[in-house]
Design an enzyme around this catalytic site. Structure first.
Site, PDB file in Angstrom:
ATOM      1  N   LYS A 184      46.816  31.706  65.015  1.00 48.92           N
ATOM      2  CA  LYS A 184      45.868  32.549  64.725  1.00 48.92           C
ATOM      3  C   LYS A 184      44.724  32.311  65.109  1.00 48.92           C
ATOM      4  CE  LYS A 184      42.178  31.492  61.443  1.00 48.92           C
ATOM      5  NZ  LYS A 184      42.170  30.910  59.824  1.00 48.92           N
TER       6      LYS A 184
ATOM      7  N   GLU B  40      46.532  26.919  65.372  1.00 48.62           N
ATOM      8  CA  GLU B  40      45.534  27.570  65.473  1.00 48.62           C
ATOM      9  C   GLU B  40      44.259  27.398  66.688  1.00 48.62           C
ATOM     10  OE1 GLU B  40      42.718  27.953  62.007  1.00 48.62           O
ATOM     11  OE2 GLU B  40      41.221  29.265  63.049  1.00 48.62           O
TER      12      GLU B  40
HETATM   13  P1  13P Z   1      36.128  32.162  60.403  1.00 44.59           P
HETATM   14  O1  13P Z   1      36.774  33.315  59.602  1.00 44.59           O
HETATM   15  O2  13P Z   1      35.171  31.692  59.529  1.00 44.59           O
HETATM   16  O3  13P Z   1      36.383  31.427  61.795  1.00 44.59           O
HETATM   17  O4  13P Z   1      37.643  31.439  59.828  1.00 44.59           O
HETATM   18  C1  13P Z   1      38.909  31.092  59.701  1.00 44.59           C
HETATM   19  C2  13P Z   1      39.371  29.250  59.839  1.00 44.59           C
HETATM   20  O5  13P Z   1      40.355  29.607  59.320  1.00 44.59           O
HETATM   21  C3  13P Z   1      39.079  29.097  60.623  1.00 44.59           C
HETATM   22  O6  13P Z   1      39.401  27.883  61.077  1.00 44.59           O
END
Ligand code: 13P
Length: 339
Positions: free
Chosen positions: A219, A177
């Site tokens: 992500k 991510e």
């Molecule tokens: P949000 O969808 O609230 O951005 O959270 C996703 C997430 O896991 C952030 O690390």
């Protein structure tokens, strides 16, 4: 031989009509969320809230996997079952956030690098024993004040790749991510440029670290205007620029892209994901790994009160159903008002 295949787990997480619920808020972050609805944050209230989501009737219909925080993976339900078992008994895959947060990057004013690599091999082995089959690590890149620097982007990409390799070694599917934050006045084109540079660096590092692309998920943020940009790009522009950016940077071997919502409203995140999925077929599945955009209405409806549990579960089911429709490109804004 392992009892399952990481490729199967990665593909199951992005199965048709399903996506991931990010319920891995750290103790500090969940307290802020609870404060916003005047709910007290204690170990048991956090357990009750998360167990409520897992017990919603639509949970297993729309959710393929749930990302937990360390505390939650160790907790038991009110009737004494480990929460990981409550989840997996419904056919939903338990996951775990393994980074320990973004900290100031030395000699880079205002920039952050995510920590958590020390001891990660041992922690992953324990998380696997506790039932986690996938993991998450979030790197944070912000736009503004002349940044981000390539130093910050590359430091985060390097850490993400080291984490991903350790996960695969432990038979855990890594969710990688790199989040380019929405905060700021930047335009959608600035977001595009930073997201493209970041993803190029991330995939270079994943290659260097021998990460198997078929056994991971990406992500990312959507390519979107900064929250305070006076010129807000419309839904179609967000969808087109987001897909074009991934076509330039994300190898076709990656099975799925699961978006974070990043501070978008529930409806905005759903509309964007729907438009992206309506843009035709892509080499990767495109789905969700939303935190706030799946939980906001449910959290408000709950407000920390046991009497509100049915209303909160109804709110969660409704949101998850619409998000699932968007994942298949079958969402319509009219569905917002139909319970
Ligand atoms: P949000 O969808 O609230 O951005 O959270 C996703 C997430 O896991 C952030 O690390």
């Amino acid at each position: 031989m392992s009892e399952y295949d990481m490729e199967d787990i990665a593909q199951a997480l992005v199965a048709t009509s399903k996506g991931i619920l990010a319920a891995d808020e750290s103790t500090g972050t969940i307290k802020k969320r609870f404060d916003s609805v005047n709910a007290e944050s204690t170990e048991s209230s956090r357990r009750d809230y998360r167990e409520m989501l897992m017990a919603s009737s639509g949970f297993a219909d729309y959710i393929s996997g749930i990302i937990l925080y360390d505390e939650t993976l160790r907790q038991k339900s009110a009737d004494g079952r480990p929460l990981a078992e409550v989840i997996s008994s419904q056919g939903v895959i338990p996951g775990i956030k393994v980074d320990t947060g973004a900290k100031p990057l030395a000699f880079a004013e205002g920039e952050l690098v995510t920590e958590g690599l020390d001891g990660l091999r041992e922690r992953l082995a324990e998380y696997h024993q506790l039932g986690a089959r996938f993991a998450k690590w979030r790197g944070v890149i912000s736009i503004g004040n002349g940044g981000p620097s390539s130093y910050c982007i590359d430091a985060n990409a390097h850490a993400l790749a080291r984490y991903a390799a350790l996960c695969q070694e432990a038979n855990i599917v890594p969710i990688v991510e790199p989040e380019v934050l929405m905060d700021g006045t930047h335009t959608i084109d600035e977001c595009y440029a930073v997201t493209e540079t970041t993803l190029k660096s991330v995939f270079d590092q994943l290659y260097e670290h021998r990460v198997v692309l078929e056994q991971m998920l990406l992500k990312p943020n959507m390519v979107i205007s900064g929250k305070d940009c006076p010129d807000q790009a419309g839904i179609d522009e967000v969808a087109a620029k987001t897909i074009y950016c991934f076509e330039q940077t994300v190898p076709a071997a990656v099975p799925g892209i699961v978006f974070l919502s990043g501070g978008q409203s529930e409806q905005q995140a759903t509309e964007h994901m729907n438009a992206i999925n309506q843009m035709g077929s892509h080499p990767w599945e495109i789905s969700y790994s939303f935190g706030r955009a799946l939980q906001a209405s449910a959290l408000t409806a709950w407000g920390g009160k046991v009497d509100n549990v049915p209303a909160a579960q109804a709110a969660f089911n409704h949101r998850a159903k619409l998000t699932s429709a968007a994942r298949d490109g079958a969402y319509d804004a009219k569905m917002e008002t139909v319970a």
